[in-house]
Design an enzyme around this catalytic site. Structure first.
Site, PDB file in Angstrom:
ATOM      1  N   LYS A  50       0.747  -1.338   0.041  1.00  0.00           N
ATOM      2  CA  LYS A  50       0.109  -0.099  -0.189  1.00  0.00           C
ATOM      3  C   LYS A  50       0.873   1.232   0.065  1.00  0.00           C
ATOM      4  O   LYS A  50       0.601   2.232  -0.684  1.00  0.00           O
ATOM      5  CB  LYS A  50      -0.770   0.055   1.248  1.00  0.00           C
ATOM      6  CG  LYS A  50      -2.234  -0.837   1.138  1.00  0.00           C
ATOM      7  CD  LYS A  50      -3.463  -0.318   1.957  1.00  0.00           C
ATOM      8  CE  LYS A  50      -4.520  -1.194   1.988  1.00  0.00           C
ATOM      9  NZ  LYS A  50      -5.501  -0.978   1.171  1.00  0.00           N
ATOM     10  N   LYS A  89      -4.221  -9.998  -7.737  1.00  0.00           N
ATOM     11  CA  LYS A  89      -5.196 -10.533  -6.794  1.00  0.00           C
ATOM     12  C   LYS A  89      -6.675 -10.109  -7.244  1.00  0.00           C
ATOM     13  O   LYS A  89      -6.856  -8.927  -7.233  1.00  0.00           O
ATOM     14  CB  LYS A  89      -5.131 -10.533  -5.404  1.00  0.00           C
ATOM     15  CG  LYS A  89      -5.289 -11.609  -4.469  1.00  0.00           C
ATOM     16  CD  LYS A  89      -5.061 -10.929  -3.133  1.00  0.00           C
ATOM     17  CE  LYS A  89      -5.553  -9.659  -2.490  1.00  0.00           C
ATOM     18  NZ  LYS A  89      -5.912  -9.329  -1.092  1.00  0.00           N
ATOM     19  N   LYS A  96     -11.378  -6.661  -3.437  1.00  0.00           N
ATOM     20  CA  LYS A  96     -12.677  -5.723  -3.548  1.00  0.00           C
ATOM     21  C   LYS A  96     -12.149  -4.250  -4.186  1.00  0.00           C
ATOM     22  O   LYS A  96     -13.030  -3.589  -4.166  1.00  0.00           O
ATOM     23  CB  LYS A  96     -13.178  -5.428  -2.011  1.00  0.00           C
ATOM     24  CG  LYS A  96     -13.730  -6.722  -1.412  1.00  0.00           C
ATOM     25  CD  LYS A  96     -13.602  -6.446  -0.023  1.00  0.00           C
ATOM     26  CE  LYS A  96     -13.813  -8.118   0.636  1.00  0.00           C
ATOM     27  NZ  LYS A  96     -13.156  -8.108   2.084  1.00  0.00           N
TER      28      LYS A  96
HETATM   29  P1  AMP Z   1     -10.274 -10.079   3.246  1.00  0.00           P
HETATM   30  O1  AMP Z   1     -11.471  -9.972   2.083  1.00  0.00           O
HETATM   31  O2  AMP Z   1      -8.896  -9.430   2.844  1.00  0.00           O
HETATM   32  O3  AMP Z   1     -10.940  -9.727   4.541  1.00  0.00           O
HETATM   33  O4  AMP Z   1     -10.060 -11.572   3.140  1.00  0.00           O
HETATM   34  C1  AMP Z   1     -10.773 -12.432   3.830  1.00  0.00           C
HETATM   35  C2  AMP Z   1     -10.188 -13.963   3.450  1.00  0.00           C
HETATM   36  O5  AMP Z   1     -10.381 -14.022   2.043  1.00  0.00           O
HETATM   37  C3  AMP Z   1      -8.912 -14.088   3.743  1.00  0.00           C
HETATM   38  O6  AMP Z   1      -8.639 -15.395   4.362  1.00  0.00           O
HETATM   39  C4  AMP Z   1      -8.084 -13.754   2.587  1.00  0.00           C
HETATM   40  O7  AMP Z   1      -6.838 -14.410   2.512  1.00  0.00           O
HETATM   41  C5  AMP Z   1      -9.107 -14.583   1.590  1.00  0.00           C
HETATM   42  N1  AMP Z   1      -8.974 -13.823   0.170  1.00  0.00           N
HETATM   43  C6  AMP Z   1      -9.095 -12.470  -0.099  1.00  0.00           C
HETATM   44  N2  AMP Z   1      -8.884 -12.290  -1.574  1.00  0.00           N
HETATM   45  C7  AMP Z   1      -8.850 -13.592  -1.931  1.00  0.00           C
HETATM   46  C8  AMP Z   1      -8.374 -14.210  -3.373  1.00  0.00           C
HETATM   47  N3  AMP Z   1      -8.351 -13.140  -4.326  1.00  0.00           N
HETATM   48  N4  AMP Z   1      -7.973 -15.235  -3.603  1.00  0.00           N
HETATM   49  C9  AMP Z   1      -8.199 -16.239  -2.289  1.00  0.00           C
HETATM   50  N5  AMP Z   1      -8.648 -15.609  -1.010  1.00  0.00           N
HETATM   51  C10 AMP Z   1      -8.661 -14.718  -1.076  1.00  0.00           C
END
Ligand code: AMP
Ligand code: TRP
Length: 329
Positions: free
Chosen positions: A111, A193, A196
């Site tokens: 970031k 990746k 969101k």
């Molecule tokens: P977050 O949206 O950052 O809170 O992520 C929630 C969970 O989803 C965490 O365990 C992340 O590692 C997983 N995660 C987020 N983005 C991805 C992605 N593109 N592929 C696989 N896992 C993801």
């Protein structure tokens, strides 16, 4: 029974990467493990949030946890701020985490490298709060996507450090990262990746609440290559390999089986199969989601979940504060 714990930070709507990398495994594992799944609403505010949008995302996230199959009878589901012990242990863990360790966290470094302005102190120290989330329940395993592995490793280091200093306080957890689907990539730019905060509009990211035709369109227009063979090779065919990961995760087919199935066929047929698998999954989730929103199950789940979690967390916090010498009664 071994204990598993994980959280999701709904800073936006949940997407297919969250489902494949994390949420799906919470559901699968609730049969075999004692599952604790919470909504990380403290972590959410490490970046600026619009209050109305945040409120909606939090509710949606609980509804989606349930719609994806988390069962409040088997799993403990709650909102992080309903168990205030997280923040208190978070500060204590923060005091046992070195600046050098926080400086190595790639998520924060990325970031910063992007030149984002006014990053908060909370964002910088968030791995310490995440460690507290895990350690306060003595979790054995933490199912997360690839991007969170480093944070769980930091948690292990701090737990070992505190155990050495104060005696056995914490169980040292292990990250549980899925073999397939731990890093689902953006459909429009498979070098990034799926996230969101996808910058290219939202074409690269499939949200769990996307209308089905929209989700189908995103898959059909996903970036591929000119080689014309369905082959798993993330380096040379990142787009196709990403779609294969999605298909394999949702159907359970192996990469070999997928390669065989589409031998001699074009990308159009292959994308259709991926779109069908994604739409089947989304349809089931969305039907349940709509039923859940009309019931009072969200409030009951959060209330009962918080009670169970609080009982565990307050005991552990007390034990930690005593060991450190912070209590006089
Ligand atoms: P977050 O949206 O950052 O809170 O992520 C929630 C969970 O989803 C965490 O365990 C992340 O590692 C997983 N995660 C987020 N983005 C991805 C992605 N593109 N592929 C696989 N896992 C993801
Ligand atoms: N930091 C995680 C993420 O951004 C969310 C999270 C917060 C978490 N606390 C946790 C995940 C504890 C696992 C365990 O995705």
């Amino acid at each position: 029974m071994k204990r598993m714990l994980s959280g999701i930070k709904p800073t936006g709507q949940l997407h297919l990467g969250n489902y494949i990398g994390a949420l799906r495994h919470f559901v699968e594992n609730q049969e075999e493990y004692e599952m604790i799944a919470f909504i990380a609403n403290l972590h959410c505010i490490t970046v600026p949030q619009d209050p109305d949008e945040l409120r909606k995302n939090l509710r949606d996230c609980v509804a989606l946890y349930l719609a994806c199959g988390l069962d409040p009878k088997k799993s403990t589901i709650f909102l992080q701020t309903d168990v205030m012990e997280h923040a208190q242990l978070g500060f204590i863990i923060n005091c046992h985490t070195y600046l050098g360790e926080l400086n190595r966290m790639t998520q924060f470094k990325d970031k910063q490298a992007k030149g984002e302005k006014n990053l908060s102190g909370g964002l910088y120290t968030y791995p310490a709060l995440m460690a507290a989330d895990i350690l306060i329940y003595d979790a054995d395993y933490v199912p997360v996507g690839e991007d969170q592995k480093q944070h769980v490793e930091l948690c292990r280091d701090v737990a070992i450090r505190m155990n050495n200093r104060y005696g056995e306080l914490f169980r040292v957890p292990e990250p549980a990262v899925p073999k397939v689907g731990a890093r689902i990539m953006s459909l429009s730019d498979p070098s990034k990746k799926m996230s969101k905060s996808d910058t290219l509009g939202d074409k690269g990211c499939i949200y769990l609440l996307d209308p089905l035709p929209k989700a189908r369109k995103k898959i059909m227009s996903a970036k591929t290559d000119s080689l014309g063979i369905v082959h798993f090779d993330p380096e040379n065919q990142p787009g196709i390999s990403n779609l294969m990961q999605i298909l394999s995760s949702l159907t359970g087919e192996s990469m070999d089986a997928i390669e065989k199935e589409f031998e001699g066929k074009g990308y159009g047929d292959f994308k259709k199969a991926v779109a069908n698998a994604v739409c089947d999954t989304l349809e089931k989730i969305q039907t349940r989601y709509n039923e859940i929103l009309e019931s009072d199950i969200i409030d009951t789940t959060l209330r009962e979940g918080a009670e169970k979690a609080r009982a565990m967390a307050s005991k552990k916090l007390d034990q930690v504060q005593r060991a450190i010498g912070m209590e006089i009664r």
